[in-house]
Motif scaffolding. Sequence first.
Motif, mmCIF file in Angstrom:
data_model
loop_
_atom_site.group_PDB
_atom_site.id
_atom_site.type_symbol
_atom_site.label_atom_id
_atom_site.label_comp_id
_atom_site.label_asym_id
_atom_site.label_seq_id
_atom_site.Cartn_x
_atom_site.Cartn_y
_atom_site.Cartn_z
ATOM 1 N N ALA A 188 2.118 -2.975 -0.007
ATOM 2 C CA ALA A 188 2.626 -3.849 -0.775
ATOM 3 C C ALA A 188 1.357 -4.764 -1.313
ATOM 4 N N GLN A 189 0.299 -4.806 -0.433
ATOM 5 C CA GLN A 189 -0.968 -5.821 -0.597
ATOM 6 C C GLN A 189 -1.859 -5.016 -1.538
ATOM 7 N N THR A 190 -1.867 -3.422 -1.331
ATOM 8 C CA THR A 190 -2.863 -2.743 -1.966
ATOM 9 C C THR A 190 -2.283 -2.642 -3.547
ATOM 10 N N GLY A 191 -0.852 -2.517 -3.646
ATOM 11 C CA GLY A 191 -0.445 -1.952 -4.962
ATOM 12 C C GLY A 191 0.184 -3.185 -5.422
ATOM 13 N N HIS A 192 -0.085 -4.542 -5.341
ATOM 14 C CA HIS A 192 0.356 -5.753 -5.914
ATOM 15 C C HIS A 192 -0.228 -5.920 -7.431
ATOM 16 N N GLU A 203 -2.773 8.841 -7.855
ATOM 17 C CA GLU A 203 -1.882 10.056 -7.281
ATOM 18 C C GLU A 203 -3.124 11.367 -7.836
ATOM 19 N N ALA A 204 -3.745 11.012 -8.870
ATOM 20 C CA ALA A 204 -4.568 12.320 -9.408
ATOM 21 C C ALA A 204 -5.691 12.381 -8.473
ATOM 22 N N GLU A 205 -6.255 11.007 -7.735
ATOM 23 C CA GLU A 205 -7.440 11.300 -6.748
ATOM 24 C C GLU A 205 -7.199 11.911 -5.443
ATOM 25 N N SER A 206 -5.824 11.964 -5.075
ATOM 26 C CA SER A 206 -5.611 12.392 -3.755
ATOM 27 C C SER A 206 -4.381 13.185 -3.656
ATOM 28 N N ARG A 207 -4.681 14.306 -2.798
ATOM 29 C CA ARG A 207 -3.732 15.444 -2.564
ATOM 30 C C ARG A 207 -2.300 14.789 -2.030
ATOM 31 N N PHE A 208 -2.133 13.605 -1.370
ATOM 32 C CA PHE A 208 -0.974 13.197 -0.822
ATOM 33 C C PHE A 208 -1.044 11.585 -0.954
ATOM 34 N N VAL A 209 -0.039 11.005 -1.397
ATOM 35 C CA VAL A 209 0.000 9.582 -1.278
ATOM 36 C C VAL A 209 1.290 9.042 -0.535
ATOM 37 N N LEU A 210 0.872 7.988 0.212
ATOM 38 C CA LEU A 210 2.206 7.386 1.132
ATOM 39 C C LEU A 210 2.226 5.903 0.534
ATOM 40 N N TYR A 211 3.472 5.732 0.079
ATOM 41 C CA TYR A 211 4.027 4.364 -0.463
ATOM 42 C C TYR A 211 4.769 3.849 0.665
ATOM 43 N N VAL A 212 4.327 2.821 1.177
ATOM 44 C CA VAL A 212 4.759 2.136 2.449
ATOM 45 C C VAL A 212 5.727 1.077 2.025
ATOM 46 N N ASP A 213 6.909 0.898 2.667
ATOM 47 C CA ASP A 213 7.763 -0.239 2.170
ATOM 48 C C ASP A 213 7.511 -1.294 3.160
ATOM 49 N N ASP A 214 6.714 -2.213 2.894
ATOM 50 C CA ASP A 214 6.291 -3.405 3.828
ATOM 51 C C ASP A 214 6.247 -4.567 2.934
ATOM 52 N N GLY A 215 7.004 -4.731 2.037
ATOM 53 C CA GLY A 215 7.004 -5.986 1.107
ATOM 54 C C GLY A 215 8.347 -6.322 0.567
ATOM 55 N N ASP A 216 8.363 -6.974 -0.551
ATOM 56 C CA ASP A 216 9.870 -7.426 -0.955
ATOM 57 C C ASP A 216 10.454 -6.297 -1.880
ATOM 58 N N ALA A 217 11.759 -6.677 -2.257
ATOM 59 C CA ALA A 217 12.589 -5.893 -2.670
ATOM 60 C C ALA A 217 11.940 -5.133 -3.948
ATOM 61 N N SER A 218 11.200 -5.922 -4.801
ATOM 62 C CA SER A 218 10.469 -5.275 -5.956
ATOM 63 C C SER A 218 9.509 -4.240 -5.679
ATOM 64 N N ARG A 220 9.697 -2.445 -2.938
ATOM 65 C CA ARG A 220 10.761 -1.277 -2.082
ATOM 66 C C ARG A 220 11.024 -0.514 -3.193
ATOM 67 N N ARG A 221 11.591 -1.038 -4.413
ATOM 68 C CA ARG A 221 11.909 -0.138 -5.436
ATOM 69 C C ARG A 221 11.038 0.674 -6.197
ATOM 70 N N LEU A 222 9.863 0.197 -6.305
ATOM 71 C CA LEU A 222 8.663 0.918 -6.765
ATOM 72 C C LEU A 222 8.061 2.164 -5.783
ATOM 73 N N CYS A 223 8.352 1.925 -4.319
ATOM 74 C CA CYS A 223 7.960 2.933 -3.403
ATOM 75 C C CYS A 223 8.980 4.142 -3.699
ATOM 76 N N ARG A 224 10.166 3.713 -3.672
ATOM 77 C CA ARG A 224 11.103 4.805 -3.999
ATOM 78 C C ARG A 224 11.223 5.439 -5.433
ATOM 79 N N ARG A 225 10.728 4.693 -6.422
ATOM 80 C CA ARG A 225 10.481 5.359 -7.849
ATOM 81 C C ARG A 225 9.411 6.283 -7.804
ATOM 82 N N GLN A 226 8.233 5.835 -7.043
ATOM 83 C CA GLN A 226 6.916 6.685 -7.071
ATOM 84 C C GLN A 226 6.965 8.122 -6.435
#
Length: 599
Positions: A188-192, A203-218, A220-226
């Motif tokens: 959440a801090q990195t992607g704010h 996503e283009a720079e890395s072979r894999f991307v981990l979106y970590v749900d450690d923030g608010d509902a907004s 969390r929704r972005l993590c799921r969406r990506q």
Amino acid sequence: MATRSTPDLHALLEDTAVFGHLKRYQLSALLEQMAWFWLPGGGLVYQKGEEADALYLLKSGSLGVFGPPRPGAAPQLLGLVSAGMTVGELGLITGEARSNTVRALRDSELLRLSREGFDHLVSRHPRAMLGAARIAVQRLLRRTDGEATSAPRTFAVLAFDSDIDAHGFAELLQRHLLAWGGCALIDAQTGHDRDSDWFTAREAESRFVLYVDDGDASWRRLCRRQADALLLLVDAAHAPAPWPHAGEPAAPLGIRTTPPPETDPESTHHRPRHLVLRHPQGKFIYGAARNWRAQLGSGELRHHHWRHEGDIARLARLLSGHSTGLVLSGGGARGFAQIGVIQALRESGIAIDAVVGTSVGAIIGAGLAYEWDDAKMRDACRRAMVDGRPLGDWTLPLVALTRGARTTMLLREAFGEIDIEDLPIGFACVSADLTLGATAVHREGLLWRWLRASSAVPGILPPLFRDGHVFVDGAVINNLPTDILAEENHGRMIAVDIGADDSLHADVDEPASPPWPTLWAERRTLHRRPSAFAILVRAGMVNSETGSARRRGLADLVLRPDMGRIGLFDWRQFDRAVEIGYQHTRAALREAVPSTRDT
């Protein structure tokens, strides 16, 4: 929406196998015929059986290729299409109907080239476009499912509650995913306050991307969406409960078109879901996997046990497409060779991440999935299949020559009352469902019960009767179930084909058995007639041998130890069979190509 020629789109086309050979002015002409459009997660690209009227180039996001659903299950996800890949080109060129269904796994941007646009380009640039068609056909003819697929690239790490250290889990997973390319961790801090272009660039720079749900509902929704796939973290020691954030609308980020809300991303089946059960340190919670799967809806949900870092390393191999699956066959006492195979694989540093077995191969495979070490494997198998005399409870042959009680007792003694879902390593065993006349694949339920079914040689052991069905030895239909393991899309597959493909021989010429006195007088003469056991086993397996020849082609490495001097019921040849399997595997691995070795 028509597509304007831009440097980034030129670069996108240049990187494709189908269009990469075109000149720049031809790429510009191609872009003029392509239409841009956007799909939300779950949106349909095309349906199986539809007219093939276009090909698609994925600009961003992820697509899933789905096959027909199994009875009572969600459509089967065959693979993923990543950004920069094309899909649907074979149907466009051949005119055949769509062979699979393709839909967006998450928000995706695509470029569409219609049949009319393709024909227009052929008329203007015939040699170039026909070359593209030839490349597409050559590439597609090498595919087994008709579509280009890859492993998931973006994952949403979603914790059930605050008791789960989602960030710590993601850092461990990142460490092991780095072995196969760059892996970015975005919290959440990195992607704010980042826009969609920033996420696309990461996503283009890395072979894999981990979106970590450690923030608010907004967030969390972005993590799921990506995410291409969802990693659902739960505490195995807690009572299962409904997912706490189900029903939150997953609004898009910076997208121009407003999609319908996603009602429950944790239970939708348009993308893979992985349930990760965190076990308390030093303690394994049996039954947790079954209970949590029942709560969250099993469907295509895959589960994994998380006890230590080694489990995270295995999960990384599975998620990245670098896992190794092992297939073990039936073959009576010859199957003991597979104990030696497993020992040799371990000594070579090859980690087995999933196992499927039939008959005796199912029993040995269950020991592997239960993480028995080499000594435990030998001792337990010797006890259950040699010293315990599992076929020693003879009875009147109304159903079979034995009662099956000793076999059942020995299997329960070896494995206890655990479920298949409790095995740390993914496992399935195969039986033959005589009620349906089909292969039955067992991935859940009491382990000993389905091992008993998988090893019920017709006429020797009585069938297992369950829910109105009659289950017998899986070797009757499928003695080398590589096709079952192939559905899981592992990076490589090793198969051990013991089988019973040698012919039975008799040293007599007679239309009927002689009377008892003659048989008694010949009792010390060996090998004049095959035993009733050998005849029943061979009769039960002979029809599966043709299928085994085809299934060998699905494996990356097939091990076929020479077991010709060990009979199907030479139980006392245990140590010799193990040694044959061990030495054969060591020799085969020395000669194997690099792709069959651990990476």
